[in-house]
Design a protein around this motif. Sequence first.
Motif, PDB file in Angstrom:
ATOM      1  N   THR A 171     -62.638 -44.262  44.542  1.00 31.25           N
ATOM      2  CA  THR A 171     -62.524 -42.990  44.023  1.00 31.25           C
ATOM      3  C   THR A 171     -62.228 -41.839  44.723  1.00 31.25           C
ATOM      4  O   THR A 171     -61.285 -41.178  44.325  1.00 31.25           O
ATOM      5  CB  THR A 171     -63.851 -42.936  43.022  1.00 31.25           C
ATOM      6  OG1 THR A 171     -63.954 -44.225  42.229  1.00 31.25           O
ATOM      7  CG2 THR A 171     -63.719 -41.815  42.069  1.00 31.25           C
ATOM      8  N   ASP A 227     -59.051 -45.577  37.560  1.00 33.28           N
ATOM      9  CA  ASP A 227     -60.320 -45.999  38.342  1.00 33.28           C
ATOM     10  C   ASP A 227     -60.641 -47.341  37.723  1.00 33.28           C
ATOM     11  O   ASP A 227     -61.064 -47.302  36.351  1.00 33.28           O
ATOM     12  CB  ASP A 227     -61.256 -44.934  38.441  1.00 33.28           C
ATOM     13  CG  ASP A 227     -61.895 -45.119  39.886  1.00 33.28           C
ATOM     14  OD1 ASP A 227     -61.610 -45.833  40.550  1.00 33.28           O
ATOM     15  OD2 ASP A 227     -62.610 -44.047  39.945  1.00 33.28           O
ATOM     16  N   ASP A 228     -61.233 -48.056  38.432  1.00 30.77           N
ATOM     17  CA  ASP A 228     -62.211 -49.636  37.968  1.00 30.77           C
ATOM     18  C   ASP A 228     -61.259 -50.266  36.831  1.00 30.77           C
ATOM     19  O   ASP A 228     -61.900 -50.517  35.724  1.00 30.77           O
ATOM     20  CB  ASP A 228     -63.238 -49.059  37.339  1.00 30.77           C
ATOM     21  CG  ASP A 228     -64.181 -48.456  38.771  1.00 30.77           C
ATOM     22  OD1 ASP A 228     -64.229 -49.178  39.658  1.00 30.77           O
ATOM     23  OD2 ASP A 228     -64.710 -47.466  38.627  1.00 30.77           O
TER      24      ASP A 228
HETATM   25 MG    MG Z   1     -65.306 -45.600  42.109  1.00 28.46          MG
END
Ligand code: MG
Length: 461
Positions: A171, A227-228
């Motif tokens: 991140t 993200d993710d």
């Molecule tokens: Mg992360």
Amino acid sequence: MDNNNLSKEKLWQIILGEMELQLTRANFVTWFKNATIASLEDNNETAVISLPNEFTRAWFEKKYHKIILDILQDNSDNKIKRISYRVESNLTPTMETEKKSVSLEEIMKQEPGEKEMEIDKQGLNPKYSFENFIVGKGNELAHGAAVAVARNPGKKYNPLFIYGGVGLGKTHLLQAVGHEILKQDKKKKIFYLSAEKFTNEFVKAIREGKTEAFKKTYRNKDLFLVDDVQFFAGKEGVQEEFFHTFNSLYQKDKQIILTSDRPPRVIPALEERLISRFEGGMIVDVSAPDLETRMAILQQKAREKNINIDKDILQYIAVQIQSNVRRLEGALNKIIAYHELNKMPFSIEETKKIIASLTNVPRKAALSPRELLQIVADFFGIKFSELTGASRKKELVGPRQVAMYLLREELEASFPLIGHELGGRDHTTAMHAWRKIKREVDQEGRIKQEIEFIKQRIYNN
Ligand code: MG
Ligand code: ADP
């Protein structure tokens, strides 16, 4: 606030009143004793809260921001719109406290939430820049790719796909690119969000009949940071939407960066066309930092917080905590908090005690079978009830067998217990599943890789 006669003092008293109701006494005293509203600025739209140190600031941002803002808005006819935090080291206590020292147990209980605050309108957290990212073994390739992309967005590697375990800086890198591009050109349209948020927004847009607006928002960016993306596992509707968003940006040469806890191919139930899009650019991984890098990270974090702390102490932390930078940072924060709150000089003895209580959690015993099953279900993108249910669909039988194998291997559960946990199955079913998966793991197939990823989730959190 003059005309509706709410002074900053009065507002703060209201906040204290509410927080005291919501928190344990220990938490309340720990976090609120040296805090206050320093001023109301921007025509009373911003409440400036002053706090005694960086650690408390991070804590407020993560844990109390939303609730305090709600209280402020409720009590100012929505006049107050935001909070800014200011760290002041010479604050005198603003309320009477009975307790003078804070125990180790109190510090330990305080686990900051995982969720990062979304700080600015692009969703970026100002903390996550290239300047404070330490490059070392384990992340140099990912860092290099991120820098290259920031210099040449949309041209060099598109998409850039960064994967790796929890707390290893994915991140941070993702957002660093965002900051860097904004630095070069303030007008660039940048958007950061998690795949989970994208999914929720999409579902909401459908519910409210606003899918056109949704499409417009997301397809109109210069840099799109997601993200993710493992969160998309098994969610067909949103995968389709994401595919179109992706294509639309990609065709306009807009840079896309994605992160995940595993490579695209290992994300279960991810459409082939998305996998091949994700694989179409550059894929880099981040892995655990070596000792030297961990040491450099700790020094950097201490510098950021303006804390002078002995190298010996940092070295001790770096040796003890190896696999996850977030935990490394968490340990440092706890040590700083403990010493600051007790007004003690840093000492290696206290550090050892704190680290011991952080790392001595007996891992196997700490996880219940249910929790393990939930991790497996999340990993495969299926529901807990499907994992333990009666259906014999192929997409469910495989994960179920993996779950039985892991219960045996990681929790040393008996076969009858395993059968019981998985919806009351016979112990012979559990034995059969365990043997089958064990064979496949020994053959080093794809299952082995999946199991490694699941184990990372089990042990890395
Ligand atoms: Mg992360
Ligand atoms: P991930 O997204 O991989 O789970 P994060 O990017 O959230 O991990 O990192 C967790 C924490 O560790 C963050 O506070 C981040 O700033 C810090 N961190 C991770 N790697 C580094 C690094 N190489 N240098 C400085 N800080 C780092």
